[in-house]
Design a protein around this motif. Structure first.
Motif, PDB file in Angstrom:
ATOM      1  N   VAL A 158     -39.564 -12.282  -2.716  1.00 51.80           N
ATOM      2  CA  VAL A 158     -39.149 -11.402  -3.818  1.00 51.80           C
ATOM      3  C   VAL A 158     -40.051 -11.656  -5.024  1.00 51.80           C
ATOM      4  O   VAL A 158     -40.242 -12.805  -5.425  1.00 51.80           O
ATOM      5  N   SER A 159     -40.604 -10.580  -5.583  1.00 45.68           N
ATOM      6  CA  SER A 159     -41.352 -10.690  -6.844  1.00 45.68           C
ATOM      7  C   SER A 159     -40.671  -9.795  -7.870  1.00 45.68           C
ATOM      8  O   SER A 159     -40.307  -8.653  -7.571  1.00 45.68           O
ATOM      9  N   VAL A 160     -40.504 -10.343  -9.082  1.00 42.78           N
ATOM     10  CA  VAL A 160     -39.841  -9.610 -10.167  1.00 42.78           C
ATOM     11  C   VAL A 160     -40.734  -9.623 -11.395  1.00 42.78           C
ATOM     12  O   VAL A 160     -41.262 -10.676 -11.783  1.00 42.78           O
ATOM     13  N   MET A 161     -40.923  -8.468 -12.000  1.00 37.62           N
ATOM     14  CA  MET A 161     -41.625  -8.364 -13.283  1.00 37.62           C
ATOM     15  C   MET A 161     -40.652  -7.783 -14.305  1.00 37.62           C
ATOM     16  O   MET A 161     -40.244  -6.622 -14.182  1.00 37.62           O
ATOM     17  N   ASP A 162     -40.253  -8.587 -15.279  1.00 31.94           N
ATOM     18  CA  ASP A 162     -39.322  -8.115 -16.300  1.00 31.94           C
ATOM     19  C   ASP A 162     -40.086  -7.748 -17.567  1.00 31.94           C
ATOM     20  O   ASP A 162     -41.055  -8.416 -17.935  1.00 31.94           O
ATOM     21  N   GLU A 163     -39.627  -6.691 -18.239  1.00 32.17           N
ATOM     22  CA  GLU A 163     -40.272  -6.177 -19.453  1.00 32.17           C
ATOM     23  C   GLU A 163     -41.780  -5.993 -19.228  1.00 32.17           C
ATOM     24  O   GLU A 163     -42.626  -6.541 -19.936  1.00 32.17           O
ATOM     25  N   ALA A 164     -42.091  -5.199 -18.221  1.00 32.31           N
ATOM     26  CA  ALA A 164     -43.489  -4.991 -17.832  1.00 32.31           C
ATOM     27  C   ALA A 164     -44.324  -4.399 -18.957  1.00 32.31           C
ATOM     28  O   ALA A 164     -45.513  -4.719 -19.100  1.00 32.31           O
ATOM     29  N   ASP A 165     -43.721  -3.537 -19.792  1.00 31.64           N
ATOM     30  CA  ASP A 165     -44.498  -2.960 -20.886  1.00 31.64           C
ATOM     31  C   ASP A 165     -44.937  -4.042 -21.869  1.00 31.64           C
ATOM     32  O   ASP A 165     -46.042  -3.988 -22.415  1.00 31.64           O
ATOM     33  N   ARG A 166     -44.105  -5.067 -22.076  1.00 36.37           N
ATOM     34  CA  ARG A 166     -44.476  -6.170 -22.956  1.00 36.37           C
ATOM     35  C   ARG A 166     -45.566  -7.035 -22.328  1.00 36.37           C
ATOM     36  O   ARG A 166     -46.363  -7.657 -23.024  1.00 36.37           O
ATOM     37  N   MET A 167     -45.596  -7.082 -20.999  1.00 39.11           N
ATOM     38  CA  MET A 167     -46.672  -7.801 -20.318  1.00 39.11           C
ATOM     39  C   MET A 167     -48.031  -7.199 -20.713  1.00 39.11           C
ATOM     40  O   MET A 167     -48.996  -7.918 -20.980  1.00 39.11           O
TER      41      MET A 167
END
Length: 449
Positions: A158-167
């Protein structure tokens, strides 16, 4: 006051294990929020999800529950390597995700490693070398440990990217791609991405590194706008401090955040508020991590009830029960306005967002209103709101500033900036540099009492 927006869907009706349901009940979670109702059934069927939702809407629980269930479903022999990686743009967000993960996995046999820069290097490295199931952290430090061979990404399920726009805003996208390309192929893992906006660049990232993701969009007004009472005042620059002091006296906020655009302004405001009897904490981008965490703990535990913050310092903050947000300076980026007012009305709780349309930043309001799709009501400044006997603080000694890597330290009178690229010109508004010195003609006018 705290009317939470929930759906009719119960967690017990979803394909979640009894151990997860038990943990949810003990944490007080019975019914799903809109993002949980729409995204969880998809993710629990092992379909990738790219979700658009603001902070405070339950997206953290969404990807944590989907991650837990996927790992539980794996009946293969236990792997002594991480099986899930959760990436967050800031230390504070990573810490909050880890805290939520511990609470929701109380009855699960899962081990976590919390990884972020600025502190506890050896402690984090030692933790990674144990039998860890899930890594939660920021990209830079995680890559550092990966290159040392502290762990492998070969077994990530499982891969999770949270708040991708902030990344993207914080310049982490190369680090994100570095990690994703070293995992198993997208079709062999569950991929979850969440962002406040599913912009072109975020969507491109999703399709590049995910397996035909289902797009789930929860519009802002469904979960926050109706719960936030937004209004503004148009003070002269010399009225801003008396007006803020008057509003604090009138509203008596339980817990509030005052947003400013520069460190210099934050320091000045900190001095004035303390001189006038307010116990405050100040966060700017150069506050050391240990002090930063101590100040946030004081704020969360009500030892301090008023926080002054710049946008760079406030990103990723997840603090409950913030009743009021004050835009002492209007943000120069329209998206930051939504991010700021989202600090209140968490999970649909009501809150107030009060903005100052001052002489210096008045040009920002037309673009903000265009972006949020509504007018922010402007109230006349009642003379009773202006504190007349403002106590002036003693003149502070210049703070010692240590240049980083021999570079000249940033000047305090310039807005704090992160590594985001310049915002492109938007067709509906003029660039800030072309704004007239006086307030624009389309500046909102006060309502007639």
């Amino acid at each position: 006051m705290k009317k939470t927006i929930l759906t009719e869907t119960r967690f017990s009706n979803l394909e979640l294990s009894d151990s997860i349901i038990k943990g949810l009940k003990e944490a007080g979670f019975i019914q799903c929020s809109p993002i949980q109702d729409r995204a969880l059934p998809i993710a629990l069927r092992d379909r990738d999800v790219a979700g658009q939702a603001q902070t405070g809407t339950g997206k953290t629980a969404t990807f944590l529950l989907a991650t837990f269930q996927r790992l539980i479903n794996d009946e293969s022999e236990k792997i002594k390597n991480p099986r899930a990686l959760i990436l967050a743009p800031t230390r504070e967000l990573a810490i909050q995700i880890h805290k939520d993960a511990l609470a929701l996995s109380r009855y699960l046999n899962l081990k976590f490693a919390l990884i972020y820069g600025g502190t506890d290097y050896q402690k984090q490295l030692d933790k990674l070398k144990t039998d860890v199931d899930i890594i939660i952290g920021t990209p830079g430090r995680i890559i550092d440990f990966y290159r040392q061979g502290a762990f492998t990404l070969d077994n990530i399920q499982v891969s999770v990217m949270d708040e991708a726009d902030r990344m993207f805003d914080l310049g982490f996208i190369k680090d994100i791609r570095f990690l994703l390309r070293r995992m198993p192929p997208p079709e062999k893992r569950l991929n979850l991405l969440f962002s406040a906006t599913l912009s072109y660049k975020v969507t491109e990232l999703a399709y590049e590194h995910m397996n035909n993701p289902v797009m789930v969009k929860i519009e802002t007004e469904e979960v926050t706008s109706k719960a936030i009472n937004q209004f503004a005042f148009c003070p002269a620059n010399d009225q801003k401090i008396p007006l803020l002091l008057g509003l604090l006296k009138t509203h008596q906020p339980v817990r509030s955040i005052v947003f400013v655009n520069t460190k210099r302004c934050a320091e000045q405001l900190d001095d004035y508020l303390q001189a006038n009897g307010h116990k405050v904490a100040m966060l700017s981008g150069d506050v050391p991590q240990e002090k930063r965490q101590r100040l946030l703990n004081d704020f969360q535990e009500n030892r301090v009830t008023l926080l002054i913050a710049t946008d760079v310092a406030a990103r990723g903050l997840h603090i409950p029960d913030v009743s009021h947000v004050f835009n002492y300076d209007l943000p120069q980026d329209v998206e930051d306005y939504v991010h700021r007012i989202g600090r209140t009305a968490r999970f649909g709780a009501s809150g107030e967002a009060i903005s100052f349309i001052c002489e210096e930043y008045a040009y920002s309001m037309p673009d903000i209103e265009d972006y949020i799709g509504e007018k922010v009501p402007v109230r006349a400044i009642d003379q009773e709101l202006l504190i007349e006997d403002v106590i002036k603080p003693e003149r502070r000694e210049p703070r010692e500033r240590v240049p980083a890597h021999g570079k000249r330290p940033p000047r305090g009178d310039k807005p704090e900036r992160d590594r985001r690229p310049p915002r492109p010109h938007r067709e509906h508004g003029q660039p800030a540099t072309t704004a007239p010195a006086s307030a624009p003609e389309n500046l909102p006018q006060p309502e007639t009492p």
